[in-house]
Design an enzyme around this catalytic site. Structure first.
Site, mmCIF file in Angstrom:
data_model
loop_
_atom_site.group_PDB
_atom_site.id
_atom_site.type_symbol
_atom_site.label_atom_id
_atom_site.label_comp_id
_atom_site.label_asym_id
_atom_site.label_seq_id
_atom_site.Cartn_x
_atom_site.Cartn_y
_atom_site.Cartn_z
ATOM 1 N N GLY A 157 4.222 9.704 8.509
ATOM 2 C CA GLY A 157 5.303 8.793 8.419
ATOM 3 C C GLY A 157 6.319 9.002 7.304
ATOM 4 O O GLY A 157 7.363 9.649 7.475
ATOM 5 N N GLU A 165 -5.283 3.462 -1.830
ATOM 6 C CA GLU A 165 -6.178 2.745 -1.099
ATOM 7 C C GLU A 165 -7.382 2.249 -1.184
ATOM 8 O O GLU A 165 -8.099 1.153 -0.690
ATOM 9 C CB GLU A 165 -6.176 3.733 0.446
ATOM 10 C CG GLU A 165 -6.434 3.141 1.700
ATOM 11 C CD GLU A 165 -6.829 3.982 2.849
ATOM 12 O OE1 GLU A 165 -7.302 3.590 3.748
ATOM 13 O OE2 GLU A 165 -6.281 4.963 2.554
ATOM 14 N N GLU A 184 10.325 2.418 11.689
ATOM 15 C CA GLU A 184 8.893 2.354 12.024
ATOM 16 C C GLU A 184 8.497 0.739 12.470
ATOM 17 O O GLU A 184 9.276 0.040 12.364
ATOM 18 C CB GLU A 184 7.836 2.852 11.029
ATOM 19 C CG GLU A 184 8.092 4.538 10.813
ATOM 20 C CD GLU A 184 7.049 5.227 10.113
ATOM 21 O OE1 GLU A 184 6.202 4.361 9.526
ATOM 22 O OE2 GLU A 184 7.076 6.376 9.728
ATOM 23 N N ARG A 236 -1.039 -3.954 7.008
ATOM 24 C CA ARG A 236 0.011 -3.348 6.325
ATOM 25 C C ARG A 236 1.143 -2.886 7.097
ATOM 26 O O ARG A 236 1.199 -2.360 8.088
ATOM 27 C CB ARG A 236 -0.681 -1.838 5.748
ATOM 28 C CG ARG A 236 0.078 -1.087 5.120
ATOM 29 C CD ARG A 236 -0.563 0.496 4.626
ATOM 30 N NE ARG A 236 -1.009 1.190 5.910
ATOM 31 C CZ ARG A 236 -0.202 2.461 5.954
ATOM 32 N NH1 ARG A 236 0.491 2.786 5.276
ATOM 33 N NH2 ARG A 236 -0.659 2.904 7.410
ATOM 34 N N HIS A 269 -5.181 2.699 13.533
ATOM 35 C CA HIS A 269 -3.919 3.182 14.027
ATOM 36 C C HIS A 269 -3.972 3.294 15.582
ATOM 37 O O HIS A 269 -4.783 3.728 16.114
ATOM 38 C CB HIS A 269 -3.673 4.438 13.338
ATOM 39 C CG HIS A 269 -2.547 4.913 13.381
ATOM 40 N ND1 HIS A 269 -1.880 5.399 14.664
ATOM 41 C CD2 HIS A 269 -1.181 5.121 12.600
ATOM 42 C CE1 HIS A 269 -0.555 5.729 14.626
ATOM 43 N NE2 HIS A 269 -0.033 5.909 13.200
ATOM 44 N N HIS A 295 -7.829 3.632 10.167
ATOM 45 C CA HIS A 295 -6.592 4.372 9.740
ATOM 46 C C HIS A 295 -6.376 4.027 8.206
ATOM 47 O O HIS A 295 -6.203 5.006 7.419
ATOM 48 C CB HIS A 295 -5.407 4.233 10.230
ATOM 49 C CG HIS A 295 -4.160 4.992 9.805
ATOM 50 N ND1 HIS A 295 -4.001 6.506 9.838
ATOM 51 C CD2 HIS A 295 -3.101 4.607 9.255
ATOM 52 C CE1 HIS A 295 -2.824 6.606 9.222
ATOM 53 N NE2 HIS A 295 -2.351 5.488 9.109
ATOM 54 N N ARG A 303 1.019 -3.144 14.254
ATOM 55 C CA ARG A 303 0.079 -2.098 14.538
ATOM 56 C C ARG A 303 -1.198 -2.823 15.100
ATOM 57 O O ARG A 303 -2.081 -2.366 16.045
ATOM 58 C CB ARG A 303 -0.270 -1.278 13.431
ATOM 59 C CG ARG A 303 0.545 -0.320 13.169
ATOM 60 C CD ARG A 303 0.019 0.470 12.008
ATOM 61 N NE ARG A 303 0.780 1.661 11.479
ATOM 62 C CZ ARG A 303 0.795 2.278 10.651
ATOM 63 N NH1 ARG A 303 -0.180 2.355 9.803
ATOM 64 N NH2 ARG A 303 1.532 3.467 10.549
ATOM 65 N N SER A 363 -6.231 11.759 1.577
ATOM 66 C CA SER A 363 -5.427 11.105 2.597
ATOM 67 C C SER A 363 -4.069 11.154 2.652
ATOM 68 O O SER A 363 -3.280 11.236 3.352
ATOM 69 C CB SER A 363 -6.158 9.473 2.772
ATOM 70 O OG SER A 363 -7.351 9.317 3.131
ATOM 71 N N SER A 364 -3.604 11.146 1.106
ATOM 72 C CA SER A 364 -2.120 11.173 0.976
ATOM 73 C C SER A 364 -1.531 12.325 1.467
ATOM 74 O O SER A 364 -0.344 12.183 2.438
ATOM 75 C CB SER A 364 -1.966 11.330 -0.416
ATOM 76 O OG SER A 364 -2.747 10.311 -1.230
ATOM 77 N N ALA A 365 -2.258 13.417 1.788
ATOM 78 C CA ALA A 365 -1.826 14.579 2.215
ATOM 79 C C ALA A 365 -1.426 14.646 3.604
ATOM 80 O O ALA A 365 -0.793 15.357 4.379
ATOM 81 C CB ALA A 365 -2.548 15.611 1.840
ATOM 82 N N GLY A 424 -5.690 12.228 -4.889
ATOM 83 C CA GLY A 424 -4.592 12.134 -4.010
ATOM 84 C C GLY A 424 -3.129 11.736 -4.466
ATOM 85 O O GLY A 424 -3.109 12.041 -6.032
#
Length: 518
Positions: free
Chosen positions: A47, A360, A113, A371, A231, A336, A277, A41-43, A13
């Site tokens: 946000g 992560e 955000e 986070r 999430h 998430h 969140r 996951s990065s892809a 990632g």
């Protein structure tokens, strides 16, 4: 067995590729479970990257927001360091070719955000930051002669001598095979989190805590495993993994309503839809449990602009037969991001010699119990560089010979029924809301599933991480950030500290819990 002078990076990632480029021209071997760029996951991050880039903002304000969102367990030194260097990473990515959104004057377009006091999230094409950054890094890695990528290959175990990591065991990722040991001067873990351990998740299918698990099995110390971020607004359209309705939609004014049209976040928190969140997630979960289906309403805030400004969201809506211009979007809570992971110091070092971690799979102290939005990609960038620079201090041989493993038949195919059972028990008892009785049941079930699949190393890694999450959650008798106990609903100031735990300690908690249920 294969011996190499290359540094082995487990994962492919953002953190993995950024570290590989930072290490160049030193030889690196990247272990990628799929074709490069797929399943990371990065892809999937929509946000963006949080950084104080605007004239009205400061790293100190960014750090303060990080501390506030983290519910009392953020390491202030880490928050100050990460936010201070955030800007240079955005500039570096820009110079690599990442097409961040700019205004007519060339300034970065910043979005706000949840829980940020200012607009400080740098985006790409609205909701495609993760994908676009990854494409930029992939192109650079493909062009770097020092980086070898082994695709369709996965890491399953660390090789150690005492408390020193000496290599890593790998198998094919696309079919069962006997593991092959690769002896290496150092290993960097960058293989993602553990969201896929839960039945409803936004994470790619392979991200199920395996890296944290095999590190823990080798003796790595784990920090904050009980803190899992759910999430609030994953699409509730029956897909697994659940597509993400990015937080940026609420930043642009989208509101949450239930099936009766009521805005349920207004009485829940002064910041309503932009509350932290964990608070939004629990409110949405409560509406779902009460049978009042929660919905994300973009109609008034964005109208037809939602189709052009958030193309990934628009595409998901189209696939589900939803027109967000005239219809609200059904949403549900989904696992998430894992704040916990392998404990890392400021240089990405772990308690095991020659083992580093970033992204992560790590727990650096930046995220605390909850986070701050868009700090995930930032942390991966910062610690990938920190770890790479620390690794570069090793006296590495200039060994550019490629690693060419020959896999033979063997291994065991992952049992889908066992995996689904594990995911369901984690959602039921170690998810958004937890109790002592439920967590003990989860631990007992994990132990049974582990016994039934004792020959499957991949599954053992998943069970190790699941055990760490549930055991630490049982031990923390309070509610804080992403960890909420119905039987201890208040935060306890005496417990405003990070968790540090080994797998051995978690297994003892599991054994005691299972015994109490018999």
């Amino acid at each position: 067995m294969i011996e190499t002078g290359r540094i082995v990076i487990a994962g492919a990632g953002l953190g993995a590729l950024y570290a590989a480029l930072e290490l160049a021209p030193r030889p690196v071997l990247v272990i990628s479970p799929e074709s490069l760029g797929e399943g990371a996951s990065s892809a999937w991050a929509q946000g963006g990257v949080a950084a104080a880039m605007a004239s009205h903002d400061t790293p100190e304000a960014h750090a303060a927001d990080t501390l506030q969102a983290g519910a009392g367990t953020v390491d202030p030194e880490v928050a100050a360091m990460v936010t201070r260097v955030a800007r240079e990473h955005i500039i570096d990515l820009t110079e690599l070719g990442t097409p961040f959104d700019r205004d007519a004057d060339g300034n970065y377009v910043m979005s706000r955000e949840a829980a940020h006091s200012a607009a400080r999230v740098v985006r790409v094409k609205g909701d495609q930051a993760g994908d676009q950054i990854m494409q930029t890094l992939i192109a650079a890695v493909r062009a770097a002669t020092s980086v070898q990528v082994l695709e369709n290959t996965q890491a399953v175990r660390l090789e150690t001598e005492g408390s020193t990591v000496t290599g890593i065991w790998i198998t094919r990722a696309d079919e069962p095979s006997a593991p092959v040991l690769v002896k290496a001067p150092g290993v960097l873990l960058a293989g993602g989190g553990s969201g896929g351990l839960f039945a409803h998740t936004t994470n790619p299918p392979r991200i199920r805590g395996q890296v944290i698990g095999f590190a823990a099995r080798a003796g790595a110390r784990i920090a904050d495993p009980e803190f899992v971020q759910f999430h609030p607004t994953a699409f509730d359209i029956g897909e697994d993994p659940a597509p993400l309705a990015t937080e940026a939609l609420r930043g642009e004014g989208a509101v949450l309503i239930n099936v009766d049209g009521e805005r349920f976040m207004i009485p829940a928190h002064p910041d309503a839809e932009l509350a932290p969140r964990d608070i939004v997630a629990r409110a949405i979960f409560a509406e779902t449990q009460a049978g009042r289906r929660p919905l994300l309403d973009t109609r008034e805030a964005l109208g037809a602009e939602v189709l052009t400004r958030f193309p990934t969201v628009a595409e998901t809506c189209a696939r589900a037969g939803i027109d967000p211009v005239v219809q609200p979007i059904p949403v549900a809570v989904a696992a998430h991001y894992h704040m916990g992971g392998v404990e890392a110091d400021l240089h990405g070092r772990t308690n095991l010699a020659n083992l580093w971690v970033c992204g992560e799979a790590s727990s650096t102290g930046l995220h605390g119990a909850n986070r701050l939005a868009s700090n995930g990609l930032l942390e991966a960038l910062v610690y990938a560089r920190n770890a790479a620079r620390d690794i570069a201090a090793l006296n590495l041989a200039a060994d550019t010979a490629k690693v060419l493993p020959v896999f033979s038949a063997g291994g065991q195919e992952l049992a889908p029924v066992a995996v689904q059972s594990l995911r369901e028990v984690m959602t039921a008892h170690a998810g958004v809301r937890r109790t002592a009785a439920g967590l003990k049941q989860a631990l007992a079930t994990i132990a049974r599933l582990e016994d039934e699949q004792a020959e499957d190393e991949n599954f053992l890694n998943m069970c190790a991480t699941a055990t760490l999450i549930a055991a630490a959650a049982l031990k923390r008798e309070e509610s804080r950030g992403g960890h909420f106990r119905d039987d201890f609903p208040e935060s306890d100031p005496a417990q405003a500290r990070r968790t540090r735990i080994t797998l051995e300690e978690a297994l003892a908690i599991r054994a005691k819990a299972a015994k109490e249920l018999t």
